[in-house]
Structures are given as structure tokens and as C-alpha cells.
Design an enzyme around this catalytic site. Structure first.
Site, PDB file in Angstrom:
ATOM      1  N   GLY A  15       9.611  25.713  18.005  1.00 35.91           N
ATOM      2  CA  GLY A  15       9.440  26.485  16.778  1.00 35.91           C
ATOM      3  C   GLY A  15       8.137  27.270  16.847  1.00 35.91           C
ATOM      4  CG  ASN A  16       4.993  25.084  17.869  1.00 35.62           C
ATOM      5  OD1 ASN A  16       4.676  24.968  16.709  1.00 35.62           O
ATOM      6  ND2 ASN A  16       5.409  24.068  18.606  1.00 35.62           N
ATOM      7  CE  LYS A 133      13.486  17.438  13.155  1.00 38.65           C
ATOM      8  NZ  LYS A 133      12.410  17.494  14.116  1.00 38.65           N
ATOM      9  CE  LYS A 216      12.761  23.394  21.233  1.00 38.21           C
ATOM     10  NZ  LYS A 216      11.991  22.233  20.875  1.00 38.21           N
ATOM     11  CE  LYS A 278       8.401  19.681  22.955  1.00 37.44           C
ATOM     12  NZ  LYS A 278       9.495  20.403  22.312  1.00 37.44           N
TER      13      LYS A 278
HETATM   14  P1  ADP Z   1       8.356  22.068  19.586  1.00 34.61           P
HETATM   15  O1  ADP Z   1       8.521  22.974  18.413  1.00 34.61           O
HETATM   16  O2  ADP Z   1       7.832  22.788  20.782  1.00 34.61           O
HETATM   17  O3  ADP Z   1       9.552  21.204  19.875  1.00 34.61           O
HETATM   18  P2  ADP Z   1       7.030  19.603  18.738  1.00 34.61           P
HETATM   19  O4  ADP Z   1       6.007  19.583  17.655  1.00 34.61           O
HETATM   20  O5  ADP Z   1       8.361  19.011  18.453  1.00 34.61           O
HETATM   21  O6  ADP Z   1       7.123  21.129  19.199  1.00 34.61           O
HETATM   22  O7  ADP Z   1       6.461  18.884  20.050  1.00 34.61           O
HETATM   23  C1  ADP Z   1       5.188  19.243  20.578  1.00 34.61           C
HETATM   24  C2  ADP Z   1       4.102  18.332  19.992  1.00 34.61           C
HETATM   25  O8  ADP Z   1       4.237  17.006  20.519  1.00 34.61           O
HETATM   26  C3  ADP Z   1       2.688  18.693  20.356  1.00 34.61           C
HETATM   27  O9  ADP Z   1       2.163  19.654  19.487  1.00 34.61           O
HETATM   28  C4  ADP Z   1       1.943  17.345  20.237  1.00 34.61           C
HETATM   29  O10 ADP Z   1       1.203  17.282  19.044  1.00 34.61           O
HETATM   30  C5  ADP Z   1       3.055  16.308  20.171  1.00 34.61           C
HETATM   31  N1  ADP Z   1       2.912  15.160  21.063  1.00 34.61           N
HETATM   32  C6  ADP Z   1       3.234  13.912  20.730  1.00 34.61           C
HETATM   33  N2  ADP Z   1       3.035  13.053  21.738  1.00 34.61           N
HETATM   34  C7  ADP Z   1       2.543  13.801  22.771  1.00 34.61           C
HETATM   35  C8  ADP Z   1       2.133  13.490  24.108  1.00 34.61           C
HETATM   36  N3  ADP Z   1       2.181  12.235  24.586  1.00 34.61           N
HETATM   37  N4  ADP Z   1       1.692  14.502  24.888  1.00 34.61           N
HETATM   38  C9  ADP Z   1       1.643  15.779  24.411  1.00 34.61           C
HETATM   39  N5  ADP Z   1       2.010  16.130  23.151  1.00 34.61           N
HETATM   40  C10 ADP Z   1       2.474  15.166  22.338  1.00 34.61           C
HETATM   41 MG    MG Z   2      10.292  19.644  18.611  1.00 33.62          MG
END
Ligand code: ADP
Ligand code: MG
Length: 317
Positions: A15-16, A133, A216, A278
Site C-alpha cells: 500500500g506504501n 484483519k 495481497k 511476506k
Molecule cells: P505492505 O503495504 O508493503 O504490505 P506492511 O505494513 O504490511 O506493508 O509490511 C511492512 C511492515 O512490516 C514494515 O513497515 C515493518 O514495520 C513491519 N515489520 C514487522 N516485522 C518486521 C520484520 N521482522 N522486519 C521488517 N519489517 C517488519
Molecule cells: Mg501488508
């Protein structure tokens, strides 16, 4: 070993990809930021036969729900599955334009098309019993209590406050996979699976939209596998996954086998709902030597593709 598999990329944009950290979401901002990200994607599309782009929709669907709520009594209400479809349309349009503008400027003239995507989920997926969620705006305690009394699931989203929660069931199949494959055969770049796709179930051989959201990253892994793509790239707002995230022992996860990564996940290094999905998507996808999964930010994408930065997951064979 010579690898005969042609290069195929699935790029999953967080989303970023549409907003710079902390800024309010606006349409001009989304167009501008998407175009900047599109420029960074060029190394993937230049030489690849097959390119699919999946995007998130968390912030956008939140705004869509706020619009629906504000317009109650004036405009007809939209259920969540339709809100997801609306954001696939909105962001599909933003990406189509941003990709064309960014790539034309660099001399890349590829056809691009956006496919509205339905994702089949199981009606008896255990996720429906425990919705986790968070979606939509932050609620006051009184609003949360009222919704709960009406049977709507609400929970405290840590660090934010009360929010509505919905189920995030596992995607079983992308219904438009065959259409997407044909477009890829024709060399067309395809935007699909936006927001994880619109979740649908089957009942009496009919499709029915459900009040849920599909992750996603999970849809991205499923689609990349179904389309026999070789590289899954998950672009987010951190340069890689970290062990001991946000602790003094924080350490970047670089090139790693899926077995080792799964062991780190089992040790609780990756937060559920953000980095966790992820990591799960990467481990699911990389189950043979011809495949790799990458977690990185737009800024270090080129280095991640060159195997020098970002989290690069391989099967260890
Ligand atoms: P996206 O929209 O890209 O899916 P998310 O917010 O769902 O973004 O996932 C990315 C976020 O995951 C990062 O901004 C970070 O704050 C968080 N995060 C949680 N655990 C970890 C980790 N172990 N290493 C890196 N980021 C992490
Ligand atoms: Mg995400």
C-alpha cells in the site's frame, strides 16, 4: 546448470507504493508516487517476457469505507467485496497511467492492462471464525460497543485504537488466471490481484462475494506459482526483513534459504499481518531451484535483483 525457464516477474507493491511515509493519501500524491515506483520497476520489465503487478489497497479501502459511511442515506451502501473491487479499479487506473508514463519516458513501450480479479476462498476457512484483519477508521469506545452489539467484529488495533476486523481467508484460486496467462503470452504486462483480489465463495455452483479481505502477498505467491513465474518481488517500506526487528539486536536478513527463513518465522521474528505474510508467501513460492523471492524497498530494488541487498530467498539446492 543452465536454466531454461524464461524470466518472469511478479511484483507485489505494498500500500506504501502509493504514499510516502506519513503523508495523507491524495489522488495527485498517488499518481506521483506510483510513477516514481514505476520507474524503479524498469529493470524487471526490460528483459522479462512475463510481468505481473499486484498491489495492496489497505489505506484506499479504508477511505472507501469512510465514504460509504459518510454517504449513508444519500448514496447506496457498498459491501466490502465491492469496496475491494472499487479499489482495484482506482489503483488499476493509477498504475496503468503511471507505468505508461514512466516507461515511455525511458523508451519502454509495452502494452499494459489491468484485470479485475476474483479470488476463491473456502466458505469453511477457519479464518471466518476468528476475524483479525483491521479495516476502516479508528472507532471511539462507544462506537465499538454499539457495533459489537450489532454483531460486527471489532478489536483493538495495537497503537491505534478500536477498529472493525474482518476475516483474512487463504486464497485458493484466482478465477481470472487463464485470462491473465493469455495476456502474458501476448507480451502484455498485467496488473491483477489488487488488494489480494475480491474474495468470493461458491455455493450451489454460484459465485458470491464475501465480507473478507485476502492478503495481497498470499495472492501474489499463488498467482506467481499458477503462472509459472520465476521471481516474486515484494516491494514494501523497509529495505529487507529483519531478525529481532526494532530491538538492539536487529539484524538484516539477506540471502537466505527458505528452510532457514521458515525457522526464523517459527521463532516469531516477523509480525503477523505485516512482515509475516511476506515471509510466508516467500517460503510458499520458493519450493524449487529455479525460483527466488525478494523483499525490499523501491530504493534498493536494483541491488536486490543483483543479489547484493534486500532479503533474497532461495530453496537452498
Ligand atoms: P505492505 O503495504 O508493503 O504490505 P506492511 O505494513 O504490511 O506493508 O509490511 C511492512 C511492515 O512490516 C514494515 O513497515 C515493518 O514495520 C513491519 N515489520 C514487522 N516485522 C518486521 C520484520 N521482522 N522486519 C521488517 N519489517 C517488519
Ligand atoms: Mg501488508
Amino acid at each position: 546448470m543452465h536454466d531454461e525457464t524464461p524470466a518472469g516477474f511478479l511484483l507485489a507493491l505494498g500500500g506504501n507504493a502509493f504514499v510516502t511515509g506519513g503523508e495523507p493519501l491524495t489522488m495527485p500524491g498517488q499518481f506521483a508516487y506510483a510513477e516514481a515506483v514505476a520507474t524503479r520497476l524498469l529493470p524487471c520489465v526490460r528483459d522479462a517476457d512475463r510481468v505481473v503487478v499486484v498491489h495492496g489497497n489497505g489505506p484506499q479501502v479504508g477511505h472507501m469505507l469512510a465514504r460509504v459511511e459518510a454517504a449513508l442515506g444519500t448514496a447506496y451502501a457498498l459491501p466490502l467485496d465491492v469496496c475491494v473491487a472499487e479499489t482495484e479499479g482506482e489503483l488499476g487506473y493509477v498504475l496503468l497511467q503511471a507505468l505508461r508514463n514512466a516507461w515511455r519516458a525511458q523508451g519502454v513501450d509495452r502494452e499494459i492492462c489491468a484485470v479485475l480479479t476474483q479470488v476463491l476462498v473456502a466458505a469453511d476457512d477457519p479464518a471466518f471464525a476468528t476475524p483479525v484483519k483491521p479495516i476502516g477508521r479508528v472507532l471511539s469506545a462507544a462506537e465499538a460497543a454499539r457495533l459489537r452489539a450489532e454483531g460486527v467484529a471489532v478489536q483493538v488495533d495495537v497503537g491505534r485504537g478500536w477498529r472493525r476486523v474482518v476475516a483474512s481467508p487463504k486464497p485458493c484460486a484466482v478465477l481470472e488466471t487463464a485470462s491473465i496467462a493469455r495476456l502474458l503470452d501476448g507480451g502484455i504486462v498485467v496488473i491483477a490481484g489488487g488488494g489480494g483480489g475480491v474474495p468470493v465463495t461458491t455455493a450451489h455452483e454460484r459465485l458470491l462475494g464475501v465480507e473478507a479481505v485476502v492478503d495481497k502477498d498470499a495472492t501474489a505467491a499463488l498467482l506467481a506459482d499458477a503462472l509459472a513465474l520465476t521471481t516474486l518481488v515484494m516491494l514494501t517500506d523497509v529495505p529487507c526483513a529483519f531478525e529481532h526487528f526494532r530491538s538492539p539486536r536487529q539484524r538484516a536478513v539477506g540471502r537466505i534459504t527458505r528452510a532457514r527463513l521458515a525457522a526464523l518465522a517459527a521463532d516469531g521474528h516477523f509480525a503477523p499481518g505485516s512482515m509475516g505474510p511476506k515471509i510466508a508467501a516467500a517460503c510458499d513460492f520458493v519450493d524449487r531451484p529455479s525460483r527466488r523471492a525478494i523483499i525490499c524497498a523501491p530504493d534498493n530494488l536494483a541491488a536486490a535483483l543483483a543479489d547484493t541487498d534486500g532479503t533474497r530467498v532461495h530453496d537452498g539446492e
